[in-house]
Write an enzyme that holds these catalytic residues in place. Structure first.
Site, PDB file in Angstrom:
ATOM      1  N   VAL A   1      69.483 -24.872 -51.521  1.00 38.71           N
ATOM      2  CA  VAL A   1      68.113 -25.340 -50.394  1.00 38.71           C
ATOM      3  C   VAL A   1      68.961 -24.221 -49.479  1.00 38.71           C
ATOM      4  O   VAL A   1      67.950 -23.230 -48.812  1.00 38.71           O
ATOM      5  CB  VAL A   1      68.137 -26.276 -50.579  1.00 38.71           C
ATOM      6  N   GLY A   2      70.223 -24.928 -48.571  1.00 43.76           N
ATOM      7  CA  GLY A   2      70.366 -23.980 -47.513  1.00 43.76           C
ATOM      8  C   GLY A   2      70.636 -22.558 -47.376  1.00 43.76           C
ATOM      9  O   GLY A   2      69.754 -21.829 -46.703  1.00 43.76           O
TER      10      GLY A   2
ATOM     11  N   PHE B   1      69.061 -25.279 -66.512  1.00 48.64           N
ATOM     12  CA  PHE B   1      67.593 -26.500 -66.916  1.00 48.64           C
ATOM     13  C   PHE B   1      66.789 -25.611 -66.999  1.00 48.64           C
ATOM     14  O   PHE B   1      65.651 -26.035 -67.303  1.00 48.64           O
ATOM     15  CB  PHE B   1      68.007 -26.784 -65.916  1.00 48.64           C
TER      16      PHE B   1
ATOM     17  N   GLY C   1      74.262 -24.786 -49.578  1.00 46.95           N
ATOM     18  CA  GLY C   1      73.680 -24.704 -51.238  1.00 46.95           C
ATOM     19  C   GLY C   1      72.728 -23.899 -51.643  1.00 46.95           C
ATOM     20  O   GLY C   1      72.208 -22.736 -51.245  1.00 46.95           O
TER      21      GLY C   1
ATOM     22  N   LEU D   1      58.848 -36.669 -51.873  1.00 42.77           N
ATOM     23  CA  LEU D   1      59.459 -37.708 -53.498  1.00 42.77           C
ATOM     24  C   LEU D   1      57.759 -37.846 -54.201  1.00 42.77           C
ATOM     25  O   LEU D   1      58.495 -38.138 -55.283  1.00 42.77           O
ATOM     26  CB  LEU D   1      59.825 -38.797 -52.679  1.00 42.77           C
TER      27      LEU D   1
ATOM     28  N   VAL E   1      72.269 -30.707 -47.121  1.00 41.65           N
ATOM     29  CA  VAL E   1      73.607 -31.210 -47.610  1.00 41.65           C
ATOM     30  C   VAL E   1      73.213 -31.675 -49.045  1.00 41.65           C
ATOM     31  O   VAL E   1      71.940 -32.309 -49.139  1.00 41.65           O
ATOM     32  CB  VAL E   1      74.530 -32.811 -46.938  1.00 41.65           C
TER      33      VAL E   1
ATOM     34  N   PRO F   1      72.991 -37.476 -53.752  1.00 40.50           N
ATOM     35  CA  PRO F   1      72.855 -37.486 -55.104  1.00 40.50           C
ATOM     36  C   PRO F   1      72.455 -39.469 -55.595  1.00 40.50           C
ATOM     37  O   PRO F   1      72.314 -39.765 -54.204  1.00 40.50           O
ATOM     38  CB  PRO F   1      74.870 -37.323 -55.540  1.00 40.50           C
TER      39      PRO F   1
ATOM     40  N   CYS G   1      66.925 -32.423 -58.868  1.00 42.56           N
ATOM     41  CA  CYS G   1      65.990 -32.521 -57.851  1.00 42.56           C
ATOM     42  C   CYS G   1      65.112 -34.080 -58.788  1.00 42.56           C
ATOM     43  O   CYS G   1      65.429 -35.495 -57.817  1.00 42.56           O
ATOM     44  CB  CYS G   1      65.314 -32.080 -57.433  1.00 42.56           C
TER      45      CYS G   1
ATOM     46  N   GLN H   1      64.867 -35.847 -61.690  1.00 47.65           N
ATOM     47  CA  GLN H   1      65.097 -37.173 -62.100  1.00 47.65           C
ATOM     48  C   GLN H   1      66.442 -38.457 -60.801  1.00 47.65           C
ATOM     49  O   GLN H   1      65.497 -39.639 -60.556  1.00 47.65           O
ATOM     50  CB  GLN H   1      66.918 -37.302 -63.287  1.00 47.65           C
TER      51      GLN H   1
HETATM   52  P1  NAI Z   1      74.240 -28.297 -52.760  1.00 51.00           P
HETATM   53  O1  NAI Z   1      74.866 -29.018 -53.364  1.00 51.00           O
HETATM   54  O2  NAI Z   1      73.708 -26.880 -53.800  1.00 51.00           O
HETATM   55  O3  NAI Z   1      74.484 -28.129 -51.689  1.00 51.00           O
HETATM   56  C1  NAI Z   1      74.728 -28.769 -50.618  1.00 51.00           C
HETATM   57  C2  NAI Z   1      76.040 -28.566 -49.893  1.00 51.00           C
HETATM   58  O4  NAI Z   1      76.704 -29.100 -49.057  1.00 51.00           O
HETATM   59  C3  NAI Z   1      77.191 -27.715 -50.863  1.00 51.00           C
HETATM   60  O5  NAI Z   1      77.554 -26.992 -50.807  1.00 51.00           O
HETATM   61  C4  NAI Z   1      78.283 -29.307 -49.923  1.00 51.00           C
HETATM   62  O6  NAI Z   1      79.527 -28.656 -49.687  1.00 51.00           O
HETATM   63  C5  NAI Z   1      77.779 -29.026 -49.250  1.00 51.00           C
HETATM   64  N1  NAI Z   1      77.985 -30.012 -47.838  1.00 51.00           N
HETATM   65  C6  NAI Z   1      77.761 -31.246 -47.854  1.00 51.00           C
HETATM   66  N2  NAI Z   1      78.539 -33.041 -47.014  1.00 51.00           N
HETATM   67  C7  NAI Z   1      78.583 -31.344 -46.260  1.00 51.00           C
HETATM   68  C8  NAI Z   1      79.169 -32.089 -44.375  1.00 51.00           C
HETATM   69  N3  NAI Z   1      79.603 -32.931 -44.078  1.00 51.00           N
HETATM   70  N4  NAI Z   1      79.609 -30.311 -43.698  1.00 51.00           N
HETATM   71  C9  NAI Z   1      79.396 -29.078 -44.119  1.00 51.00           C
HETATM   72  N5  NAI Z   1      78.339 -28.916 -45.964  1.00 51.00           N
HETATM   73  C10 NAI Z   1      78.317 -30.310 -46.653  1.00 51.00           C
HETATM   74  O7  NAI Z   1      72.887 -28.638 -52.587  1.00 51.00           O
HETATM   75  P2  NAI Z   1      71.004 -28.249 -52.835  1.00 51.00           P
HETATM   76  O8  NAI Z   1      70.491 -27.621 -54.066  1.00 51.00           O
HETATM   77  O9  NAI Z   1      70.767 -27.231 -51.727  1.00 51.00           O
HETATM   78  O10 NAI Z   1      70.364 -29.573 -52.362  1.00 51.00           O
HETATM   79  C11 NAI Z   1      70.464 -29.788 -50.996  1.00 51.00           C
HETATM   80  C12 NAI Z   1      69.406 -31.279 -51.090  1.00 51.00           C
HETATM   81  O11 NAI Z   1      68.495 -30.391 -50.845  1.00 51.00           O
HETATM   82  C13 NAI Z   1      69.574 -31.682 -51.913  1.00 51.00           C
HETATM   83  O12 NAI Z   1      69.040 -32.935 -51.374  1.00 51.00           O
HETATM   84  C14 NAI Z   1      68.135 -31.834 -52.877  1.00 51.00           C
HETATM   85  O13 NAI Z   1      67.560 -32.639 -53.226  1.00 51.00           O
HETATM   86  C15 NAI Z   1      67.633 -30.618 -51.751  1.00 51.00           C
HETATM   87  N6  NAI Z   1      66.163 -30.250 -52.497  1.00 51.00           N
HETATM   88  C16 NAI Z   1      66.382 -29.448 -53.676  1.00 51.00           C
HETATM   89  C17 NAI Z   1      66.118 -28.500 -54.089  1.00 51.00           C
HETATM   90  C18 NAI Z   1      66.306 -27.623 -55.364  1.00 51.00           C
HETATM   91  O14 NAI Z   1      66.151 -26.675 -55.927  1.00 51.00           O
HETATM   92  N7  NAI Z   1      68.242 -27.500 -56.198  1.00 51.00           N
HETATM   93  C19 NAI Z   1      65.363 -28.198 -54.137  1.00 51.00           C
HETATM   94  C20 NAI Z   1      64.135 -29.085 -52.646  1.00 51.00           C
HETATM   95  C21 NAI Z   1      64.755 -29.917 -52.306  1.00 51.00           C
END
Ligand code: NAI
Length: 483
Positions: A15-16, A337, A13, A220, A89, A92, A275, A277
């Site tokens: 982050v990854g 956003f 996503g 957090l 991952v 939510p 993030c 909220q």
């Molecule tokens: P995202 O929703 O963009 O990506 C998560 C991905 O994980 C999705 O593509 C989903 O299909 C995949 N996934 C879910 N379960 C899975 C599984 N069992 N096996 C393989 N893939 C799986 O989320 P995002 O934004 O990357 O956030 C991820 C985490 O990082 C959250 O906990 C978020 O709070 C945290 N975070 C996010 C930031 C941001 O700016 N978006 C910044 C810092 C931390």
């Protein structure tokens, strides 16, 4: 001694994807595989049209993809081969059951952990990259240990601090990298291994190591502090409007104090993003569970002010347009956003649009990076449903009929009664507002939710202008709103 360290990241996503691309770029001796259960997401990562818009990302991916950076849906194979497994991952807010509307939903995390335990044949370091409630590592450890078949797992917490819109810059030059681990020899060895990865490009003094719980809680806490700054300045913006003070001047004067600092003090229609909220709700829930209701109340207020700010904005719009926007065309400029991202998760635009739709407005929306599908989905979705992987669910068949999405700010504003600016895209600063004014209904209103336009210039053209936290037009003073 192994020749090449193999890293696998579960979750491709926001982050990854970017974090792993940067690790691959900076560590040519490390092989990085990013895996996801979402086929369309992985397909997009392997194409020319990456699934997320982030300045500089295309370039980094192009340099490494196929060399030491791979995107795959073969989750189990890559996890099995990896020495270090990042889990990024989504986490939510729970929509049902115990802690609904507050607690983190760790379903995706737990299933990832069980899968890691299932497929592993060698020792691994498992890294929490997602933002998780403090103490999650303990739960993950239990899942891994109870299913490990004698394999040694070390859990690390390595929360990500990147901000969308500047992710690549943030990853190249992080203020700090935080690694938490167990205080055992095994834990310390794992910390060292991960530190060695970051040390390829991050100065040693910027890599902080702590215990697991400090690392988890720091993420957090950081998000809560950041959101609190926005709510603090937004609370002041309401008082500025009531008194004739100018919030930009107040922010500048306050931010000059080196103890406070100048960054992140812009008043706006409210914070958004996936993030802030979610993480504060999670923090609130953890405080309540630990018997700390006063602390919970304190942080809850940050969200309440954010909701208040969005409501206040809608009320201003409606009140100044003779208390009704029914059947009036309102142009919405910006839906993401914030600028430089196509991400709409928890964007204040959703609540503002829903508020205006509730008053029967007709919306014409333009955002340079957000698709019509996404906007329609966001406006027909229930609160908190947004982070339960949409790409895994069928597209919602209902489109909101009062909403049109166009690909140009001039089309959006044509024949409109009012314009709401909800994202601070740079291009909105240089729009030809004379042209926009000429094509609008009169009186023509601009409601600037991001303080991006020059309100004096717009007033000279003939607009009635509302800017958050700025002294009000005579018009707005005469149209008292419930704000
Ligand atoms: P995202 O929703 O963009 O990506 C998560 C991905 O994980 C999705 O593509 C989903 O299909 C995949 N996934 C879910 N379960 C899975 C599984 N069992 N096996 C393989 N893939 C799986 O989320 P995002 O934004 O990357 O956030 C991820 C985490 O990082 C959250 O906990 C978020 O709070 C945290 N975070 C996010 C930031 C941001 O700016 N978006 C910044 C810092 C931390």
């Amino acid at each position: 001694y192994k020749k090449m360290v193999k890293i696998c990241c579960i979750g491709a996503g926001y982050v990854g994807g970017p974090t792993m691309a940067v690790i691959a770029l900076k560590c040519p001796d490390v092989e990085v595989a990013v895996v996801d259960i979402s086929v369309p997401r992985i397909t997009a990562w392997n194409s020319d049209q990456l699934p997320i818009y982030e300045p500089g990302l295309d370039d980094v991916v192009k340099q490494c993809r196929g060399k030491n950076l791979f995107f795959s849906t073969d989750v189990e194979k890559h996890v099995c081969e990896a020495d270090i497994v990042f889990v990024s991952v989504n986490t939510p807010t729970k929509t049902r059951g115990l802690g609904a509307g507050k607690a983190a939903d760790l379903t995706y995390w737990e299933s990832a952990a069980r899968m890691i335990a299932d497929v592993s044949k060698s020792d691994k370091i498992v890294v929490e990259k997602s933002t998780v409630p403090v103490k999650t590592a303990e739960a993950i450890e239990k899942i891994l240990m109870h299913n490990s078949k004698g394999i040694n797992f070390q859990i690390l917490s390595n929360p990500e601090f990147l901000a969308e819109g500047t992710a690549i810059q943030d990853l190249f030059k992080p203020d700090r990298v935080l690694i938490g681990g167990r205080e055992t020899p095994g834990g310390q060895k794992a910390i060292k291994a991960l530190k060695d990865v970051y040390a390829h490009w991050v100065p040693e003094e910027n890599i902080i190591t702590t215990n697991l719980w400090s690392a988890e809680l720091s993420k957090l806490a950081a998000n809560a502090f950041l959101a609190q700054r926005i709510s603090s300045v937004n609370a002041m913006s309401a008082l500025c409007e009531a008194t004739g003070a100018n919030v930009s001047q107040v922010s500048y004067a306050v931010g000059k104090d080196t103890r406070i600092g100048a960054k992140f003090l812009n008043a706006s229609v409210g914070f958004g993003g996936s993030c802030f909220q979610k993480d504060i709700l999670n923090l609130v829930y953890i405080c309540e569970c630990n018997g700390l209701p006063e602390v919970a109340e304190y942080w809850k207020q940050v969200i309440k002010i954010n909701d208040y700010q969005k409501t206040r904005f809608v009320n201003r719009v409606v009140a100044s347009m003779f208390n009704t926007v029914s059947n009036k065309k309102i142009a919405i400029l910006g839906f993401a956003f914030k600028k430089d991202t196509g991400d709409t998760r928890e964007t204040p635009a959703i609540d503002v649009c829903k508020g205006l739709l509730g008053d029967k407005a007709l919306l014409s929306i333009y955002d340079p990076q957000v698709t019509e599908d996404q906007i329609q989905r966001d406006l027909s979705m229930k609160k908190f449903d947004w982070d339960h992987p949409l790409h895994l669910q069928p597209m919602s068949p209902t489109t909101v009929k009062q909403v049109g999405v166009v690909w140009d700010a001039y089309a959006a504003t044509k024949d409109a009664h009012g314009v709401c600016i909800l994202t601070e895209w740079d291009e909105f600063k240089t729009l030809d507002f004379q042209r926009i004014y000429d094509n609008m209904q009169k009186p023509a209103f601009v409601f600037d939710g991001r303080n991006v336009v020059d309100s004096d210039k717009l007033r000279e053209i003939g607009f009635i202008v509302y800017s958050i936290g700025k002294p009000l037009d005579a018009w707005l003073k005469d149209m008292p709103a419930l704000v």
